[in-house]
Each structure stands twice: as structure tokens, then as C-alpha cells.
Scaffold this motif. Structure first.
Motif, PDB file in Angstrom:
ATOM      1  N   ARG A 100       0.810  -1.232   0.000  1.00 31.63           N
ATOM      2  CA  ARG A 100       0.000   0.000   0.000  1.00 31.63           C
ATOM      3  C   ARG A 100       0.835   1.270   0.000  1.00 31.63           C
ATOM      4  O   ARG A 100       0.454   2.257  -0.602  1.00 31.63           O
ATOM      5  N   GLU A 103       2.103   1.777  -3.392  1.00 29.58           N
ATOM      6  CA  GLU A 103       0.922   2.049  -4.223  1.00 29.58           C
ATOM      7  C   GLU A 103       0.511   3.516  -4.049  1.00 29.58           C
ATOM      8  O   GLU A 103       0.164   4.196  -5.016  1.00 29.58           O
ATOM      9  N   ALA A 104       0.568   3.991  -2.795  1.00 31.47           N
ATOM     10  CA  ALA A 104       0.178   5.382  -2.520  1.00 31.47           C
ATOM     11  C   ALA A 104       1.128   6.348  -3.217  1.00 31.47           C
ATOM     12  O   ALA A 104       0.702   7.353  -3.792  1.00 31.47           O
TER      13      ALA A 104
ATOM     14  N   GLY B 114      -0.576  10.512   1.740  1.00 35.96           N
ATOM     15  CA  GLY B 114      -1.111   9.170   1.539  1.00 35.96           C
ATOM     16  C   GLY B 114      -0.317   8.091   2.267  1.00 35.96           C
ATOM     17  O   GLY B 114      -0.902   7.164   2.823  1.00 35.96           O
ATOM     18  N   ALA B 118      -1.459   4.984   4.570  1.00 36.43           N
ATOM     19  CA  ALA B 118      -1.230   3.600   4.154  1.00 36.43           C
ATOM     20  C   ALA B 118      -0.566   2.801   5.265  1.00 36.43           C
ATOM     21  O   ALA B 118      -0.823   1.618   5.426  1.00 36.43           O
ATOM     22  N   ARG B 139     -12.955  13.863   1.082  1.00 36.78           N
ATOM     23  CA  ARG B 139     -11.899  13.351   0.194  1.00 36.78           C
ATOM     24  C   ARG B 139     -10.828  12.612   0.998  1.00 36.78           C
ATOM     25  O   ARG B 139     -10.357  11.557   0.587  1.00 36.78           O
ATOM     26  N   GLU B 142     -12.105   9.281   1.967  1.00 37.93           N
ATOM     27  CA  GLU B 142     -12.058   8.338   0.849  1.00 37.93           C
ATOM     28  C   GLU B 142     -10.654   7.777   0.665  1.00 37.93           C
ATOM     29  O   GLU B 142     -10.460   6.580   0.450  1.00 37.93           O
ATOM     30  N   LEU B 143      -9.673   8.677   0.761  1.00 34.85           N
ATOM     31  CA  LEU B 143      -8.284   8.255   0.611  1.00 34.85           C
ATOM     32  C   LEU B 143      -7.919   7.262   1.712  1.00 34.85           C
ATOM     33  O   LEU B 143      -7.298   6.226   1.459  1.00 34.85           O
ATOM     34  N   ARG B 145      -9.922   5.344   3.308  1.00 31.45           N
ATOM     35  CA  ARG B 145     -10.618   4.079   3.075  1.00 31.45           C
ATOM     36  C   ARG B 145      -9.866   3.250   2.046  1.00 31.45           C
ATOM     37  O   ARG B 145      -9.648   2.060   2.222  1.00 31.45           O
ATOM     38  N   GLU B 146      -9.421   3.918   0.961  1.00 31.13           N
ATOM     39  CA  GLU B 146      -8.686   3.211  -0.081  1.00 31.13           C
ATOM     40  C   GLU B 146      -7.385   2.626   0.459  1.00 31.13           C
ATOM     41  O   GLU B 146      -6.965   1.548   0.064  1.00 31.13           O
ATOM     42  N   LEU B 147      -6.755   3.359   1.368  1.00 33.39           N
ATOM     43  CA  LEU B 147      -5.457   2.924   1.887  1.00 33.39           C
ATOM     44  C   LEU B 147      -5.622   2.124   3.174  1.00 33.39           C
ATOM     45  O   LEU B 147      -4.657   1.851   3.875  1.00 33.39           O
ATOM     46  N   ASP B 148      -6.865   1.802   3.499  1.00 33.55           N
ATOM     47  CA  ASP B 148      -7.144   0.864   4.583  1.00 33.55           C
ATOM     48  C   ASP B 148      -6.784   1.399   5.971  1.00 33.55           C
ATOM     49  O   ASP B 148      -6.297   0.662   6.812  1.00 33.55           O
TER      50      ASP B 148
END
Lengths: 263, 221
Positions: A100, A103-104, B114, B118, B139, B142-143, B145-148
Motif C-alpha cells: 500500500r 501504491e500510494a 497518503g 497507508a 476526500r 475516501e483516501l 478508506r482506499e489505503l485501509d
């Protein structure tokens, strides 16, 4: 796992293209290993290798019937007709959990100040607008591309040398064998050659040609005097060089050195 | 546990709340705003050195302040030399040595914001009680959530009137904690006196404690 592979040698490096096909009706994991005697330079985004690449090659899952094209560079000149080995690691349903953090970085892009904005001790950001370094365009390009971990990199060239000018200088330097030259002399000669070529293009140039030169080279107001000075320097250097070459030819230190070494 | 204090917009109070949360939970506060750090620093190695590979994360941690802190340098050259790809390893090193880390994330949506998300196990999104701030909080959510990075709570910071907590909770899908505007909170970093310690019974102090409890519940879960 079927594959075919092509290589291309460019400037001492080998560019390897591999097409891998999974002809099986199930997804399979494939390992593509570099067999060239050098490190793998994988495709990168934001300085981070694309997913699946590591020091020895690529690993990933190919769907049933999928064909994937992969490419990397290796900084060795090689004529090896088997630059990679491809092995199937058996059936595998999905890509393993993605990294991740990388990926980020790939997806979001690094947020670092541009090299031009970073002051360097004792250095000046403003430079002479005349292109004075033929190899420089590549340097500044590298800096823009987000060089790796090299924070002290000094972008010492002007950005307004564009591709067209670069290709002209490359053609000329590829076309002639100029023998061995010390690096300092080589870069000086390259710089002079760039200026002379510019002056040649502007000699009896039509308005269109001149406009094209102006677009690529920017300010050329100092060019005539610089080229005049270059001519004087070149003739002085040439005289001194041939004089030294004559003296070098007349020497014969071999026998004395041999007897000294034998002592 | 690694907790990211995030929020898309700058100036909503991420650094202040990260500092307060560090004081309330005893975690190490890591100033991960590589480009525009604002938690206090001093002589010695900082996060720029860690991300440039010149120092280990643990030796850059300062234990002498009111809050255990891994500060970040402020020079452009340092920011340029810093490789955000090393941040994950640095945060995990701090977590191994100290147990918990609270990461003050930079504003924006680039990799420096990010990567902490992450790496983090959970995050707190800081929002300002204004309509335009909600969009940035969404936003960032959302970020995350995407990066868990699970959302522990939304901190509605510097509230003057009662903000519509229910709206924040519904839109962001996590409990909202309102931190009332308090000049002592705004000065806490500067004076080195976290409100949750010097005025624990103030409304702001209670809000920060409740935020810290939410984080604590999440780390035990």
C-alpha cells in the motif's frame, strides 16, 4: 508459459522487451528473471518500481489466455540471445496483497520541491542563457524526472534546450569518431560545438530558420562574440596541441624506463 | 498502534490535535509534514534526516519536551532529499520502540499525505465546522478508506456554535467529536502546555480526552 523476447542496445545499455503468454485456461503466476550480467532497471512511476518488479525481475499473475508485455533496461551491453528466463510458478488466483505504501506513492505522486527551487550553497540558480553544455539537457531532464534520493542534485542547465536541438547534437556526435578525449576536454569541445552549430544555422539564415533557432536557443545576443572568442581559443589550443604532439613523438623514454624498472 | 491525524485542508488544526492526542495518550507524535513542518524542533536529527537515510527514526525522537516528539526539519533542501518511501519503515520503528505513534499528516492528497494513511492502523480526520471543509474531510476519508486506515472519529475542530455533528457523522460514517474553540488549544504547541493536561476539565480538554478514549478503544479492539 510461452514467451518471446527482443533486445535493443542503446548507449551501452540493453533494453529488453518480453511478451509472456499464459496459454493455460487458468490464471497462473509467472516469474521473469533477468539473466543479463547487470542489475534490472524496472519501469518506475514516481520513482517507485511498478507493481511486481524487484531486483531480479518481474513476478505477477496472468489471467487465462492473457498476454502481457514487459520491458526493462539493463546497464550492460549484451548480445545474449536469452536475456531472461521465464518460469511458471503454478496456478494462482489473484495478485498478492499490494504494497500500500508504494501504491500510494505511485498513485498520488511525490510532493517534493522541484530541484530548481532548492538553493545550493555557493551556487547560482541563474545561468548564462547560451547553451554551454551539450550533455546538459539530459541532466536537467533527469532532475525533472524526480531523481532518486539525490537531494543535493544541482540542476545546472537551462531548461530551454528542447528535444529538437538535442537530436541535432546527437546526430553529429554519433556520426563521427573523434577518438579518445579526456572528459573535461570533451565537454568543453561539445559546448563549443553546440555554439558553432548554432552560429552555422544562423549564418545566412532565412527568417524561418532564424525564428526556429530563436525558439529553441532563447537569447542569442552574445553568440557572435562568444563564437569569435571560441575561434581564438580553439586555434591557440590547436597550435599548442600539435606542438605537444610533435614533442611527444620525438621522445623515446622506453629503454631508460626499462632499465630503471629492471633495477 | 499508528494513528494518522489527517484532513485534506491546511489550517484546520491537525498539528494541534496531534500534539494534544500525543499528550493525552502518551504516544510519540511524528510531524510527517515533510514540506511544511510546524511542531517544535531543535538541534539534532529530525525526520528529514531519517527520510534521507542519515539517522534512525528512534534516535530522532525527543523525549525532553511536554510530548514525546519526532520533529521534522524545515529546509527546502531537506524536504527535497526526503524520500517518503522510507516513512513507513520509520513509523514502524517508532511504534516498535515506543508502542504508539500519532502521525501529524500534511494537507493535500499527495504521497506525503497518503503514505502515513497507508501505514497507519487507524486515522482521525480533522474538519473545520464550515461547509467547504466538509468536502476536504470527505476526500481525505475516501483516501483513508482506499489505503485501509480505519476512521476512528471525526474531530470537528474550533467549533464556536454547536456544529451539526449528525451531518458529519452521517457523511463520514464515524462518530464526531466537537472540539470547541479555545485559545489555550491554539497556543498549546507554542507554550508546550497541552490543554488536556493543564485544563482537563475545560470543554476543549474534555473533548480531547473523549477523542483519546475513542483512539484507545480502537487500539484495544
Amino acid at each position: 508459459m510461452e514467451h518471446d523476447c527482443t533486445t535493443e542496445s542503446v548507449a551501452g545499455a540493453t533494453l529488453v522487451t518480453v511478451r509472456v503468454r499464459n496459454e493455460a485456461p487458468v490464471p497462473r503466476r509467472v516469474r521473469v528473471r533477468n539473466e543479463l550480467p547487470g542489475p534490472v532497471l524496472p519501469p518506475r512511476r514516481e520513482g517507485v518500481p511498478e507493481r511486481g518488479w524487484d531486483e531480479s525481475g518481474f513476478e505477477g499473475v496472468l489471467d487465462a489466455g492473457e498476454e502481457r508485455a514487459l520491458g526493462y533496461a539493463c546497464p550492460v551491453a549484451s548480445e545474449d540471445d536469452r536475456p531472461v528466463s521465464v518460469a511458471s510458478l503454478g496456478r494462482d488466483e489473484a495478485e498478492r496483497a499490494a504494497d500500500r505504501e508504494n501504491e500510494a506513492i505511485r498513485a498520488l505522486g511525490r510532493a517534493r520541491p522541484p530541484a530548481d527551487a532548492v538553493p545550493v550553497p555557493g551556487g547560482s540558480l541563474a545561468r548564462d542563457s547560451l547553451p554551454d553544455d551539450a550533455g546538459g539537457a539530459a541532466t536537467s531532464d533527469d532532475a525533472r524526472r524526480g531523481d532518486e534520493a539525490d537531494g543535493t542534485h544541482v540542476d545546472d542547465t537551462h531548461a530551454d534546450e528542447d528535444a529538437s536541438e538535442r537530436s541535432v547534437s546527437e546526430e553529429a556526435s554519433d556520426g563521427r569518431d573523434r577518438g579518445p578525449r579526456p572528459p573535461a576536454v570533451a565537454s568543453w569541445l561539445d559546448a563549443v560545438e553546440t555554439r558553432v552549430r548554432l552560429a552555422e544555422r544562423l549564418t545566412d539564415a532565412t527568417a524561418t530558420d532564424a525564428a526556429a533557432v530563436l525558439e529553441t536557443a532563447g537569447d542569442v545576443s552574445g553568440l557572435p562574440s562568444t563564437v569569435d572568442a571560441d575561434e581564438t581559443t580553439l586555434r591557440t589550443v590547436a597550435a599548442r596541441a600539435s606542438e605537444l604532439a610533435d614533442r611527444a613523438a620525438e621522445t623515446d623514454a622506453g629503454p631508460t624506463v626499462d632499465s630503471l624498472v629492471a633495477l | 498502534m499508528i494513528l494518522a491525524v489527517a484532513g485534506g485542508k491546511g489550517g484546520v488544526g491537525k498539528s494541534t490535535l496531534a500534539f494534544e492526542l500525543g499528550a493525552a495518550t502518551g504516544a510519540v507524535v511524528v510531524d510527517a509534514d515533510v514540506g511544511m513542518a510546524d511542531l517544535p524542533t531543535g538541534p539534532g536529527p529530525d525526520l528529514h534526516d531519517v527520510l534521507a537515510g542519515r539517522a534512525s527514526a528512534v534516535e530522532a525522537v525527543r523525549e525532553d519536551g511536554p510530548v514525546t516528539l519526532l520533529p521534522c526539519g524545515r529546509s527546502l533542501a531537506g524536504a527535497r532529499a526526503a524520500d517518503v518511501g522510507r516513512l513507513g519503515e520509520a513509523l514502524r520503528d517508532v511504534e516498535r520502540a515506543y508502542g504508539d505513534a500519532v502521525v501529524d499528516c500534511p494537507a493535500g492528497m499527495r504521497a506525503d499525505a497518503g503514505v502515513p494513511l497507508a501505514v497507519a492502523d487507524a486515522c482521525v480526520v480533522v474538519a473545520s465546522p464550515r461547509p467547504y471543509a466538509l468536502a476536504d474531510a470527505v476526500r481525505t476519508r475516501e483516501l483513508a478508506r482506499e489505503l485501509d486506515a480505519g476512521l476512528v472519529a471525526v474531530a470537528v475542530n474550533r467549533a464556536v456554535d454547536d456544529p451539526p455533528e449528525a451531518v458529519f457523522e452521517e457523511v463520514l460514517g464515524a462518530p464526531a467529536v466537537t472540539v470547541p474553540a479555545d485559545p489555550r488549544v491554539a497556543r498549546a504547541v507554542e507554550t508546550g502546555r497541552p490543554v488536556c493536561r493543564v485544563a482537563p476539565s475545560s470543554r476543549a480538554g474534555r473533548a480531547i480526552s473523549s477523542l483519546a478514549r475513542a483512539v484507545d478503544r480502537c487500539s484495544r479492539a
